[in-house]
Design a protein around this motif. Sequence first.
Motif, PDB file in Angstrom:
ATOM      1  N   THR A   1     -31.269  80.350 -35.465  1.00  0.00           N
ATOM      2  CA  THR A   1     -32.975  80.186 -35.324  1.00  0.00           C
ATOM      3  C   THR A   1     -33.613  81.705 -35.485  1.00  0.00           C
ATOM      4  OG1 THR A   1     -32.702  80.907 -32.897  1.00  0.00           O
ATOM      5  CG2 THR A   1     -32.787  78.481 -33.581  1.00  0.00           C
ATOM      6  N   GLU A   2     -32.811  82.668 -36.110  1.00  0.00           N
ATOM      7  CA  GLU A   2     -33.298  83.973 -36.379  1.00  0.00           C
ATOM      8  C   GLU A   2     -34.625  83.955 -37.205  1.00  0.00           C
ATOM      9  OE1 GLU A   2     -31.901  88.185 -38.091  1.00  0.00           O
ATOM     10  OE2 GLU A   2     -30.493  86.772 -37.340  1.00  0.00           O
ATOM     11  N   ALA A   3     -34.528  83.222 -38.250  1.00  0.00           N
ATOM     12  CA  ALA A   3     -35.603  83.287 -39.049  1.00  0.00           C
ATOM     13  C   ALA A   3     -36.918  82.654 -38.462  1.00  0.00           C
ATOM     14  CB  ALA A   3     -35.215  82.668 -40.519  1.00  0.00           C
ATOM     15  N   LEU A   4     -36.655  81.406 -37.996  1.00  0.00           N
ATOM     16  CA  LEU A   4     -37.617  80.671 -37.249  1.00  0.00           C
ATOM     17  C   LEU A   4     -38.324  81.559 -36.327  1.00  0.00           C
ATOM     18  CD1 LEU A   4     -35.625  77.499 -37.154  1.00  0.00           C
ATOM     19  CD2 LEU A   4     -37.629  77.652 -38.391  1.00  0.00           C
ATOM     20  N   ASP A   5     -37.639  82.119 -35.414  1.00  0.00           N
ATOM     21  CA  ASP A   5     -38.028  82.879 -34.197  1.00  0.00           C
ATOM     22  C   ASP A   5     -38.908  84.010 -34.756  1.00  0.00           C
ATOM     23  OD1 ASP A   5     -36.589  81.132 -32.619  1.00  0.00           O
ATOM     24  OD2 ASP A   5     -34.936  82.705 -32.228  1.00  0.00           O
ATOM     25  N   ALA A   6     -38.381  84.785 -35.819  1.00  0.00           N
ATOM     26  CA  ALA A   6     -39.249  86.034 -36.431  1.00  0.00           C
ATOM     27  C   ALA A   6     -40.540  85.295 -37.023  1.00  0.00           C
ATOM     28  CB  ALA A   6     -38.373  86.499 -37.760  1.00  0.00           C
ATOM     29  N   PHE A   7     -40.614  84.143 -37.503  1.00  0.00           N
ATOM     30  CA  PHE A   7     -41.785  83.601 -38.390  1.00  0.00           C
ATOM     31  C   PHE A   7     -42.780  83.268 -37.120  1.00  0.00           C
ATOM     32  CE2 PHE A   7     -43.862  79.468 -39.087  1.00  0.00           C
ATOM     33  CZ  PHE A   7     -44.810  79.961 -40.200  1.00  0.00           C
ATOM     34  N   GLU A   8     -42.296  82.615 -36.007  1.00  0.00           N
ATOM     35  CA  GLU A   8     -43.117  82.334 -34.674  1.00  0.00           C
ATOM     36  C   GLU A   8     -43.912  83.751 -34.292  1.00  0.00           C
ATOM     37  OE1 GLU A   8     -42.927  80.617 -30.587  1.00  0.00           O
ATOM     38  OE2 GLU A   8     -41.597  79.913 -31.856  1.00  0.00           O
ATOM     39  N   ASP A   9     -42.899  84.847 -34.176  1.00  0.00           N
ATOM     40  CA  ASP A   9     -43.413  85.986 -33.733  1.00  0.00           C
ATOM     41  C   ASP A   9     -44.415  86.549 -34.647  1.00  0.00           C
ATOM     42  OD1 ASP A   9     -41.681  85.986 -31.583  1.00  0.00           O
ATOM     43  OD2 ASP A   9     -40.070  87.243 -32.198  1.00  0.00           O
ATOM     44  N   ALA A  10     -44.410  86.577 -35.997  1.00  0.00           N
ATOM     45  CA  ALA A  10     -45.339  87.242 -36.823  1.00  0.00           C
ATOM     46  C   ALA A  10     -46.402  86.536 -36.862  1.00  0.00           C
ATOM     47  CB  ALA A  10     -44.334  87.264 -38.071  1.00  0.00           C
ATOM     48  N   LEU A  11     -46.336  85.095 -36.741  1.00  0.00           N
ATOM     49  CA  LEU A  11     -47.472  84.282 -36.711  1.00  0.00           C
ATOM     50  C   LEU A  11     -48.359  84.507 -35.470  1.00  0.00           C
ATOM     51  CD1 LEU A  11     -49.185  82.014 -38.100  1.00  0.00           C
ATOM     52  CD2 LEU A  11     -47.753  80.304 -36.927  1.00  0.00           C
ATOM     53  N   LEU A  12     -47.780  84.580 -34.317  1.00  0.00           N
ATOM     54  CA  LEU A  12     -48.281  84.838 -32.980  1.00  0.00           C
ATOM     55  C   LEU A  12     -48.909  86.112 -33.129  1.00  0.00           C
ATOM     56  CD1 LEU A  12     -45.987  83.098 -30.690  1.00  0.00           C
ATOM     57  CD2 LEU A  12     -48.296  82.341 -31.415  1.00  0.00           C
ATOM     58  N   LYS A  13     -48.423  87.196 -33.539  1.00  0.00           N
ATOM     59  CA  LYS A  13     -48.915  88.560 -33.574  1.00  0.00           C
ATOM     60  C   LYS A  13     -49.940  88.588 -34.567  1.00  0.00           C
ATOM     61  CE  LYS A  13     -47.599  93.203 -34.954  1.00  0.00           C
ATOM     62  NZ  LYS A  13     -46.714  94.120 -36.023  1.00  0.00           N
ATOM     63  N   ALA A  14     -50.192  87.901 -35.840  1.00  0.00           N
ATOM     64  CA  ALA A  14     -51.234  87.821 -36.692  1.00  0.00           C
ATOM     65  C   ALA A  14     -52.575  87.203 -35.877  1.00  0.00           C
ATOM     66  CB  ALA A  14     -50.771  87.047 -38.066  1.00  0.00           C
ATOM     67  N   LEU A  15     -52.032  86.047 -35.344  1.00  0.00           N
ATOM     68  CA  LEU A  15     -53.269  85.575 -34.642  1.00  0.00           C
ATOM     69  C   LEU A  15     -53.814  86.257 -33.231  1.00  0.00           C
ATOM     70  CD1 LEU A  15     -51.723  81.972 -34.118  1.00  0.00           C
ATOM     71  CD2 LEU A  15     -53.795  82.541 -35.387  1.00  0.00           C
ATOM     72  N   THR A  16     -52.886  87.173 -32.983  1.00  0.00           N
ATOM     73  CA  THR A  16     -53.436  88.136 -31.592  1.00  0.00           C
ATOM     74  C   THR A  16     -54.403  89.355 -32.084  1.00  0.00           C
ATOM     75  OG1 THR A  16     -51.500  87.328 -30.300  1.00  0.00           O
ATOM     76  CG2 THR A  16     -52.460  89.560 -29.984  1.00  0.00           C
ATOM     77  N   GLU A  17     -53.742  89.704 -33.523  1.00  0.00           N
ATOM     78  CA  GLU A  17     -54.219  91.035 -34.018  1.00  0.00           C
ATOM     79  C   GLU A  17     -55.816  90.595 -34.643  1.00  0.00           C
ATOM     80  OE1 GLU A  17     -51.524  92.514 -36.635  1.00  0.00           O
ATOM     81  OE2 GLU A  17     -50.277  93.586 -34.912  1.00  0.00           O
ATOM     82  N   ALA A  18     -55.808  89.381 -34.851  1.00  0.00           N
ATOM     83  CA  ALA A  18     -57.165  88.722 -35.558  1.00  0.00           C
ATOM     84  C   ALA A  18     -58.161  88.511 -34.415  1.00  0.00           C
ATOM     85  CB  ALA A  18     -57.033  87.461 -36.500  1.00  0.00           C
ATOM     86  N   GLY A  19     -57.680  88.543 -32.993  1.00  0.00           N
ATOM     87  CA  GLY A  19     -58.594  88.099 -32.186  1.00  0.00           C
ATOM     88  C   GLY A  19     -58.696  86.685 -31.889  1.00  0.00           C
ATOM     89  N   ALA A  20     -57.697  85.727 -32.397  1.00  0.00           N
ATOM     90  CA  ALA A  20     -58.115  84.279 -32.645  1.00  0.00           C
ATOM     91  C   ALA A  20     -58.213  83.586 -31.339  1.00  0.00           C
ATOM     92  CB  ALA A  20     -56.963  83.710 -33.603  1.00  0.00           C
TER      93      ALA A  20
END
Length: 170
Positions: free
Chosen positions: A66-85
């Motif tokens: 699940t390493e790539a899936l976990d990294a993808f989820e983390d990156a997506l959540l980080k992008a949403l957080t940084e955008a103030g979504a």
Amino acid sequence: MTLSISGDDDHWSMFSRTPATGKPNVFRSRAGLPHVREFAEKNFFARMRCTIDPDQLTDAGLPKSTEALDAFEDALLKALTEAGAQTYLVAVTTGNGTRDLYFTAVDRAELPVALKSIEGERPFQVALASGDPASLLDALTLSKEELEKASIHAVPVQRGGGFLGKLFGR
């Protein structure tokens, strides 16, 4: 109650179901929380499907790693957080060769923008689809009958790190 994008401070349910295929589906969900469900029923609801290459699956249809899936989820959540979504992760399911991430949002454009911002090489395909939240929220929650049969365990939160951290830490 206030929603957070990743739901780190919410109570998440972890359970599995095995459909007629005999291959398990593993759920990590906060769809049963009243404030999450209420928000999702009134706003945009989407599923982001990660389709895993068949050679990367076990015989049970689960990912070998699940390493790539976990990294993808983390990156997506980080992008949403940084955008103030105002886009919130509601549930994650894994099984039958896919990992599905379910989101609810005030603005339907935030999720595609966040996805585009993290594009890169991935060992899986990603597709986004919107839908009616009512039936999906029910499918992402244990029914009263399932709750009566369930073994319920309190699990200490493990933040980040690997499959167990993803299952229990969010």
